[in-house]
Write a protein that holds these residues in place. Structure first.
Motif, short mmCIF file in Angstrom:
data_model
loop_
_atom_site.label_atom_id
_atom_site.label_comp_id
_atom_site.label_asym_id
_atom_site.label_seq_id
_atom_site.Cartn_x
_atom_site.Cartn_y
_atom_site.Cartn_z
N LEU A 103 0.80 -1.22 0.00
CA LEU A 103 0.00 0.00 0.00
C LEU A 103 0.84 1.27 0.00
N ASP A 105 2.96 2.07 -2.00
CA ASP A 105 3.09 2.52 -3.39
C ASP A 105 1.83 3.20 -3.90
N PHE A 106 0.78 3.21 -3.09
CA PHE A 106 -0.50 3.76 -3.55
C PHE A 106 -0.97 4.92 -2.68
N THR A 107 -0.03 5.64 -2.09
CA THR A 107 -0.35 6.84 -1.32
C THR A 107 0.78 7.84 -1.46
N SER A 190 -6.12 7.71 0.17
CA SER A 190 -6.09 7.00 -1.10
C SER A 190 -6.54 5.55 -0.97
N TRP A 191 -6.53 5.03 0.22
CA TRP A 191 -7.04 3.69 0.49
C TRP A 191 -7.45 3.60 1.95
N GLY A 206 -9.87 1.18 -2.37
CA GLY A 206 -8.80 1.90 -3.02
C GLY A 206 -9.06 2.06 -4.50
N SER A 207 -8.04 2.44 -5.23
CA SER A 207 -8.17 2.56 -6.68
C SER A 207 -8.23 1.17 -7.30
N CYS A 210 -4.82 -0.31 -7.17
CA CYS A 210 -4.45 -0.74 -5.81
C CYS A 210 -5.05 -2.10 -5.50
#
Length: 245
Positions: A103, A105-107, A190-191, A206-207, A210
């Motif tokens: 995670l 990598d996704f914020t 973002s998540w 999340g996206s 993600c």
């Protein structure tokens, strides 16, 4: 407390559904299955249990449903692969650490995250701030950080609010006696990850990218779900039958 207001406002009152655990508004949602435990503490996936029992692994599956052997399966296929059922109320440490790494990598704010701990775990239950008693009969109060912590509301749950970097996820296993956060998210929202105290799976919003990354991570077992999906075992009508719903 403003950091948690969006959670309180984003959760639906649709109890026993995903959006009562993870706020609405995410492009995608995933369900992460807590592993069962086999000999020598081997991690056993739900898909392995389902294959042994002749059951169907699917996004709404319940462990009670997939672990009940169908005719011609079960003992006839060898000893059952698990000794202990998946843990309820928390992820295990290996999954939590792996998920946190993914995670990150996704914020845009991995150094600033928020963590909510259910306020009813053992001696960390600060509800009325009454004295607690150890097995030796010695009165003691909750730790200072528990007394000082702000609280926010989930659906039929209350949580203690902490903040810190995403890498702090591991410290909760030590400080809270193996209890990681029940809900956690980064400052940019973002998540969001949620593990209810009565469930043996974890939900993530999340996206699309993600959630697909979580599903594709080999160290985790996860499937796509939706915000309005039912989280109760009765939702597994494939393995438990319509009568259970």
């Amino acid at each position: 407390m403003s950091a948690a207001c969006w959670v309180e406002e984003g959760l639906s009152n649709n109890f026993a559904h995903v959006d009562a655990l993870v706020p609405r508004g995410y492009a995608a949602y995933g369900r992460l299955f807590h592993p069962a435990s086999g000999e020598d503490k081997r991690r056993v996936r739900w898909s392995e249990v389902a294959a042994w029992a002749g059951s169907v692994a699917h996004p709404l599956m319940a462990f009670e449903g997939i672990s009940a052997p169908k005719p011609g399966y079960g003992a006839g296929a060898g000893a059952r692969p698990w000794l202990q059922e998946p843990m309820e109320d928390q992820m295990d440490e290996q999954d939590a650490r792996a998920l946190a790494v993914l995670l990150s990598d996704f914020t845009r704010t991995p150094q600033h995250c928020y963590f909510g701990i259910w306020d009813g775990f053992g001696q960390y239950s600060p509800g009325a701030m009454t004295l607690l008693t150890t097995s030796g009969g010695i009165p003691q109060t909750p730790p200072p950080d528990v007394i000082a912590a702000q609280r926010f509301d989930g659906v039929r749950r209350e949580y203690l609010l902490y903040e810190g970097p995403l890498t702090a996820i591991g410290s909760f296993f030590n400080h809270f006696r193996s209890h990681p956060p029940n809900i956690w998210w980064p400052e940019d929202r973002s998540w969001c990850v949620a593990t209810d105290i009565d469930l043996n799976t974890t939900y993530v919003g999340g996206s699309e990218a993600c959630i697909q990354a979580i599903i594709g991570e080999q160290s985790l077992e996860a499937l796509a779900t939706s915000a309005d999906a039912h989280v109760h075992r009765a939702a597994d009508t494939i393995n438990l039958g319509e009568a259970s719903a």
